[in-house]
Design a protein around this motif. Structure first.
Motif, PDB file in Angstrom:
ATOM      1  N   GLY A 242      12.081  18.661 -12.651  1.00 45.21           N
ATOM      2  CA  GLY A 242      11.097  17.623 -12.242  1.00 45.21           C
ATOM      3  C   GLY A 242      10.570  17.825 -11.079  1.00 45.21           C
ATOM      4  N   ILE A 243       9.360  17.499 -10.626  1.00 44.75           N
ATOM      5  CA  ILE A 243       8.602  17.626  -9.382  1.00 44.75           C
ATOM      6  C   ILE A 243       8.998  16.358  -8.452  1.00 44.75           C
ATOM      7  N   GLN A 244       9.101  16.599  -7.315  1.00 39.43           N
ATOM      8  CA  GLN A 244       9.319  15.345  -6.145  1.00 39.43           C
ATOM      9  C   GLN A 244       8.203  15.168  -5.480  1.00 39.43           C
ATOM     10  N   VAL A 245       7.873  13.850  -5.443  1.00 39.26           N
ATOM     11  CA  VAL A 245       6.493  13.216  -4.823  1.00 39.26           C
ATOM     12  C   VAL A 245       7.219  12.420  -3.907  1.00 39.26           C
ATOM     13  N   THR A 246       6.803  12.295  -2.474  1.00 35.72           N
ATOM     14  CA  THR A 246       7.158  11.628  -1.557  1.00 35.72           C
ATOM     15  C   THR A 246       5.877  10.856  -0.679  1.00 35.72           C
ATOM     16  N   GLY A 247       6.298   9.620  -0.297  1.00 34.76           N
ATOM     17  CA  GLY A 247       5.330   9.014   0.513  1.00 34.76           C
ATOM     18  C   GLY A 247       5.983   7.778   1.082  1.00 34.76           C
TER      19      GLY A 247
ATOM     20  N   LEU B 142       0.096  12.477   0.109  1.00 33.57           N
ATOM     21  CA  LEU B 142       1.332  12.606  -0.735  1.00 33.57           C
ATOM     22  C   LEU B 142       1.781  13.898  -0.634  1.00 33.57           C
ATOM     23  N   THR B 143       3.374  14.120  -0.296  1.00 30.72           N
ATOM     24  CA  THR B 143       3.835  15.166  -0.302  1.00 30.72           C
ATOM     25  C   THR B 143       4.485  15.685  -1.686  1.00 30.72           C
ATOM     26  N   VAL B 144       4.187  16.859  -2.128  1.00 30.09           N
ATOM     27  CA  VAL B 144       4.747  17.291  -3.402  1.00 30.09           C
ATOM     28  C   VAL B 144       5.618  18.547  -3.195  1.00 30.09           C
ATOM     29  N   ASP B 145       7.010  18.494  -3.511  1.00 25.69           N
ATOM     30  CA  ASP B 145       7.770  19.250  -3.473  1.00 25.69           C
ATOM     31  C   ASP B 145       8.090  19.929  -4.838  1.00 25.69           C
ATOM     32  N   ILE B 146       7.778  21.422  -4.958  1.00 27.20           N
ATOM     33  CA  ILE B 146       7.896  22.134  -6.277  1.00 27.20           C
ATOM     34  C   ILE B 146       8.998  23.015  -6.252  1.00 27.20           C
ATOM     35  N   PRO B 147      10.103  22.503  -7.047  1.00 29.39           N
ATOM     36  CA  PRO B 147      11.245  23.724  -7.106  1.00 29.39           C
ATOM     37  C   PRO B 147      11.123  24.787  -8.065  1.00 29.39           C
TER      38      PRO B 147
ATOM     39  N   GLY C 237       3.088   6.718 -10.347  1.00 24.16           N
ATOM     40  CA  GLY C 237       3.954   7.190  -9.080  1.00 24.16           C
ATOM     41  C   GLY C 237       3.864   6.275  -7.858  1.00 24.16           C
ATOM     42  N   HIS C 238       2.658   5.745  -7.644  1.00 25.98           N
ATOM     43  CA  HIS C 238       2.588   4.968  -6.356  1.00 25.98           C
ATOM     44  C   HIS C 238       3.207   3.668  -6.684  1.00 25.98           C
ATOM     45  N   ALA C 239       3.247   2.779  -7.752  1.00 26.28           N
ATOM     46  CA  ALA C 239       3.977   1.760  -8.040  1.00 26.28           C
ATOM     47  C   ALA C 239       5.416   2.016  -7.801  1.00 26.28           C
ATOM     48  N   THR C 240       5.668   3.157  -8.368  1.00 20.83           N
ATOM     49  CA  THR C 240       7.331   3.447  -8.148  1.00 20.83           C
ATOM     50  C   THR C 240       7.740   3.480  -6.533  1.00 20.83           C
ATOM     51  N   ILE C 241       6.940   4.431  -5.692  1.00 22.02           N
ATOM     52  CA  ILE C 241       7.016   4.417  -4.548  1.00 22.02           C
ATOM     53  C   ILE C 241       7.122   2.934  -3.851  1.00 22.02           C
TER      54      ILE C 241
ATOM     55  N   ALA D 110       0.976  -1.267   0.101  1.00 23.52           N
ATOM     56  CA  ALA D 110      -0.093  -0.245   0.013  1.00 23.52           C
ATOM     57  C   ALA D 110       0.983   1.271  -0.121  1.00 23.52           C
ATOM     58  N   ALA D 111       0.695   1.984  -0.938  1.00 20.57           N
ATOM     59  CA  ALA D 111       1.507   3.075  -1.176  1.00 20.57           C
ATOM     60  C   ALA D 111       0.746   4.376  -0.601  1.00 20.57           C
ATOM     61  N   PHE D 112       1.813   5.428  -0.056  1.00 15.13           N
ATOM     62  CA  PHE D 112       1.288   6.764   0.474  1.00 15.13           C
ATOM     63  C   PHE D 112       0.536   6.786   1.747  1.00 15.13           C
ATOM     64  N   THR D 113       0.863   5.581   2.510  1.00 13.70           N
ATOM     65  CA  THR D 113       0.290   5.307   3.806  1.00 13.70           C
ATOM     66  C   THR D 113       1.178   4.504   4.572  1.00 13.70           C
ATOM     67  N   ARG D 114       1.049   4.303   5.990  1.00 18.47           N
ATOM     68  CA  ARG D 114       1.495   3.648   6.739  1.00 18.47           C
ATOM     69  C   ARG D 114       0.615   2.456   7.014  1.00 18.47           C
TER      70      ARG D 114
END
Length: 281
Positions: free
Chosen positions: A270-275, A260-265, A74-78, A7-11
């Motif tokens: 590219g855009i960073q996505v964290t989870g 989802l945490t999204v960092d926009i530089p 994205g979620h399958a990458t995470i 399960a992505a973007f969650t604990r």
């Protein structure tokens, strides 16, 4: 064939977005064909299953929904990055995808849980032809008055193409009941991976949903690729002041909340996505 389930973007294994992950797809028990990968993805039944093979400098990753291959997920990458980190330890990775090279960094958060940050390909934004917008709204059962005029419709790309529509209210976002076949046909014609529906709660806080009929499911619970596209959209249209971090909540209306945490530089990178991602039993 071993299919890991995360399960992505969650604990919480009962929340977030489920993804299948096949490590060593070229050797377990042998190199898989496209037809075999599609069949496995259909049997798993999640919105995406990722298939990894070793490359000289990382991994080649391919993503299959139950209905078709997609260039990037994205979620399958995470989920895949966390699966690799559980095997070899956290650190930097490089994923070669049909959309391009995706750098990923895995680490442990303050609670010791594995987390992954992907950096998308450089995003782009395009206008939506008026007939396509009208057809999408008709398929959704929305009227133009249901849209937030501060966030105009656009096509966002950060590895895959997404129609981005902003709801004027949270209630409009929550009431999702669309014509599955009609929207799928439009999306196939226009090569849209999802229709990303967003509601802006605050300057950096968003609630989102992703219609995904082309993948054979009504809705994707947490969508990293479209989160990156949303970040590029907001930067391109001057709707945020980079560098900025967004908090994106998705899956609440499905009973599978994800974050989802999204960092926009600044600039055009590219855009960073964290989870997080967690193994499902």
């Amino acid at each position: 064939m071993t299919v890991l389930r995360y399960a992505a973007f969650t604990r919480d294994p009962a929340a977030g977005n489920p993804a299948g992950v096949v490590l060593d797809a070229d050797t377990e028990p042998g190199a898989l064909t496209d037809a075999q990968m599609l069949a496995i993805a259909a049997e798993v039944g999640y919105s995406e299953t990722a298939f990894l093979t070793r490359a000289t400098d990382g991994y080649t990753v391919r993503y299959f929904s139950p209905k078709a291959e997609v260039p990037f997920c994205g979620h399958a990458t995470i989920a895949s990055a966390v699966a690799v980190a559980e095997r070899t330890g956290p650190g930097p990775l490089l994923f070669h995808t049909l959309a391009g090279e995706i750098p990923v960094v895995t680490s442990r958060d303050a609670d010791g849980q594995l987390t992954a940050t992907l950096t998308s390909v450089p995003p782009t934004v395009a206008e939506v032809p008026a007939p396509d917008l009208a057809e999408a709204l008709a398929a959704l059962g929305w009227s133009p008055d249901d849209l937030d005029p501060a966030l105009p419709p656009r096509i966002g790309f950060a590895g895959a193409r997404h129609l981005i529509l902003a709801a004027a209210t949270r209630d409009r976002l929550a009431d999702l009941d669309y014509d599955f076949d009609r929207l799928r046909n439009l999306m196939l014609w226009r090569d849209w991976t999802t229709v990303k529906l967003v509601w802006r709660e605050s300057e950096t806080g968003f609630h989102v949903r992703d219609a995904f009929p082309v993948g054979g499911v009504v809705e994707d619970p947490a969508t990293g690729a479209s989160a990156a596209a949303l970040g590029g959209y907001l930067r391109e249209l001057g709707l945020v002041r980079p560098p900025v971090r967004l908090s994106v909540l998705q899956g609440e209306d499905l009973g599978r909340p994800g974050h989802l945490t999204v960092d926009i530089p600044e600039g055009t990178g590219g855009i960073q996505v964290t989870g997080n991602a967690i193994r499902m039993t």
